[in-house]
Design an enzyme around this catalytic site. Structure first.
Site, PDB file in Angstrom:
ATOM      1  N   GLU A   1       0.885  -1.166   0.000  1.00  0.00           N
ATOM      2  CA  GLU A   1       0.000   0.000   0.000  1.00  0.00           C
ATOM      3  C   GLU A   1       0.916   1.207   0.000  1.00  0.00           C
ATOM      4  OE1 GLU A   1      -3.254  -0.421   0.052  1.00  0.00           O
ATOM      5  OE2 GLU A   1      -3.218  -2.552   0.534  1.00  0.00           O
TER       6      GLU A   1
ATOM      7  N   CYS B   1      -3.704   7.784   3.887  1.00  0.00           N
ATOM      8  CA  CYS B   1      -3.414   7.287   2.533  1.00  0.00           C
ATOM      9  C   CYS B   1      -4.621   7.469   1.623  1.00  0.00           C
ATOM     10  CB  CYS B   1      -2.996   5.829   2.596  1.00  0.00           C
ATOM     11  SG  CYS B   1      -4.109   4.785   3.520  1.00  0.00           S
TER      12      CYS B   1
END
Ligand code: NAP
Length: 523
Positions: A256, A295
């Site tokens: 990620e 994020c």
């Protein structure tokens, strides 16, 4: 000063030699120190494989789920203490801290429920059996078994509780022991959580190990049955993908990384209506929650050219309500960035935007934080910029600024909106705000392949949505391209990363006996 130990090979240990100091990012007060120098990480991974793996795999799904439930309950029970640590060490407001800690508890609870629903089984079957020969006797069946190694988790600094919990929940439920490493600067919350889990006896020996500090040669010890899940920068991800043990042993790696998440306001949405307010609230929240260090936060805001003045004015008004300062002070709505290094990276990102865009709110992020001694703390105020066009501001679609920063860009047609979103080159989540099904039909399918998740903000869900920035355990989290190409969570789907799929081929009655107690992997 307190030294945070690591929990490896069955005991709490401190490294020798040089230490790193954890700070309060609002006041720069030292809080704790860590050292991992000299720790035998190869032996620790081996302990996980030899002791933790068999112990976790001996538990049924329901028993693994019960352990996750206990972990979730510990977070709830110790919530106030953990919130205090997150405020001190993460620069989090109380709301930011709750977001992280409650998110962790909810994710663990969701996987606990999934474990309970899979019951006493220890084996999973994947899909229906298949007749392979002329008679039904010769048969095939796919099964899923946990990898026999260790799930190594390397986490980012922004979600010390949630990031650790969401990875651990999925791996443990799948049947793998976990070796977890929080990011250095914000490790206090993760450290305390692991202390609580160890004290509680919720997990068998070796099921959860914890490295608090520099990873040194950790990844050099990875073997073929291990799995590596990483959240952080694309630069570190690229290094990890290329290390010899990962390449040579085909260690699965889930990444990620960066993401230029977009929000697109549909041309049908009128100022003042529910969808418009949802859009404004989501953009303003994503810019300022955790000081934009999420994020999934919206970085690019695409608005029809006719509406851009109104939107900029409305967003500036909302950002004007944000009080920046020491999150320990009441009334503060946004804290500092996590570290001096992050502040400097964010400032460099703003500088890039300044030459290509004009200021809407916050200039270049200078701010006088409330409740902080002059010159202290790693603060950047909310910054909203506006581009004349996407071509005039290439940085907007090329560089993630991991802080309280977003840019508004005009578009005129649905096709142009699609093109702009796609320029992010792969993201975790983007959102489209509209009730026009024709417009959504043009935009959503055309951007889907560029994202792990697409959020559709419409009138009927405006009152119940947490917004695109919230990662839900039932839905996948990850994205292609720039976002790292990974996929986590998604309910039972997330377990696949930790499971080996094997096709069993043989006598149907023998295969039926071998899989008699298996559960079927839910969709
Ligand atoms: P980073 O340097 O990539 O660090 C992420 C994690 O990797 C930390 O736990 C770090 O440990 C660890 N690490 C670094 N080098 C390693 C190595 N050689 N072997 C094993 N582990 C290693 O990222 P960061 O400094 O935390 O954040 C930088 C940028 O990453 C942000 O500006 C943002 O763009 C992006 N980011 C993305 C997400 C996301 O969720 N997608 C989250 C946070 C940040 P130490 O902390 O001990 O160095």
């Amino acid at each position: 000063m307190k030294t945070l130990a690591s929990y490896i090979s069955g005991s709490w240990v401190e490294g020798k030699g040089s230490t790193t100091t954890l700070l309060n990012p609002a006041t720069e007060e030292p809080l704790a120190q860590v050292s991992t120098e000299g720790l035998d990480l190869g032996a620790a991974l081996d302990f996980g494989r030899r002791v933790g793996g068999p112990a976790v795999r001996a538990l049924s799904f329901a028993e693994r789920g019960a352990a996750l439930k206990k972990m979730s309950e510990l977070l709830v029970e110790h919530r106030e203490e953990l919130i205090g640590l997150a405020i001190a060490n993460g620069g989090n407001t109380r709301g930011d801290s709750k977001f992280d800690i409650d998110g962790a508890a909810a994710t663990l609870a969701a996987y606990a429920d999934l474990g309970a629903s899979l019951g006493d089984a220890k084996l999973l079957i994947d899909g229906e059996g298949i007749q392979l020969g002329r008679s039904p006797r010769f048969h095939g069946q796919h099964v899923l078994t946990p990898r026999a190694g260790v799930a190594v988790h390397i986490n980012a600094y922004n979600f010390p509780a949630w990031g650790m919990a969401e990875k651990a929940a999925v791996a443990l439920l799948a049947g793998m022991p976990v070796f977890t490493k929080p990011a250095g600067p914000t490790a206090l919350v993760a450290h305390r959580f692991v202390e609580l889990v160890v004290e509680s006896g919720a997990l068998p020996d070796g099921a959860l190990q914890f490295l608090c500090g520099d990873p040194h040669d950790l990844v050099d010890h990875l073997q073929s049955q291990d799995a590596l899940a990483f959240t952080g920068s694309s630069g570190t991800a690229a290094k990890l993908r290329a290390i010899a043990p990962v390449v040579g042993n085909s260690v699965p790696i889930n990444v990620e990384a960066d993401s230029l998440n977009a929000a697109v306001l549909g041309p049908d949405v009128d100022a003042g209506d529910d969808v418009y307010n949802l859009f404004l609230a989501d953009v303003a929240r994503d810019m300022t929650q955790k000081a934009g260090q999420k994020c999934t936060a919206i970085r690019r805001v695409f608005v029809h050219a006719d509406r851009i003045d109104d939107v900029c004015e409305a967003l500036a008004e909302r950002l004007g309500d944000i009080v920046v300062g020491n999150p320990a002070e009441s009334g503060v709505r946004m804290g500092p960035l996590t570290s001096a290094a992050q502040r400097d990276i964010v400032r460099a990102g703003i500088d890039r935007l300044v030459s290509e865009t004009e200021a809407v709110y916050g200039g270049t992020g200078e701010v006088e934080p409330r409740g902080v001694e002059a010159g202290k703390g790693f603060f950047v105020g909310p910054v909203l910029r506006r581009a004349a066009s996407a071509d005039a501001a290439p940085s907007v679609n090329a560089h993630e600024v991991f802080g309280p920063v977003a840019t508004v860009v005009p578009y005129t047609t649905a096709a142009e909106a699609v093109d702009l979103v796609r320029r992010g080159a792969g993201g975790l989540v983007s959102s489209v705000y509209s009730d026009d099904r024709g417009y959504l039909g043009e935009v959503v399918p055309a951007i889907a392949a560029f994202h792990g998740r697409v959020f559709v903000g419409s009138k009927k869900v405006a009152g119940q949505s947490p917004g695109p920035g919230t990662v839900l355990p039932h839905l996948t989290h990850g994205g292609p391209g720039r976002a790292g190409g990974g996929e986590e969570l998604g309910g039972a789907r997330g377990m696949r990363f930790y499971l080996q799929r094997t096709a069993l081929e043989g006598d149907k009655t023998i295969l039926a006996a071998l899989t008699a107690d298996a559960a079927t992997l839910p969709a």
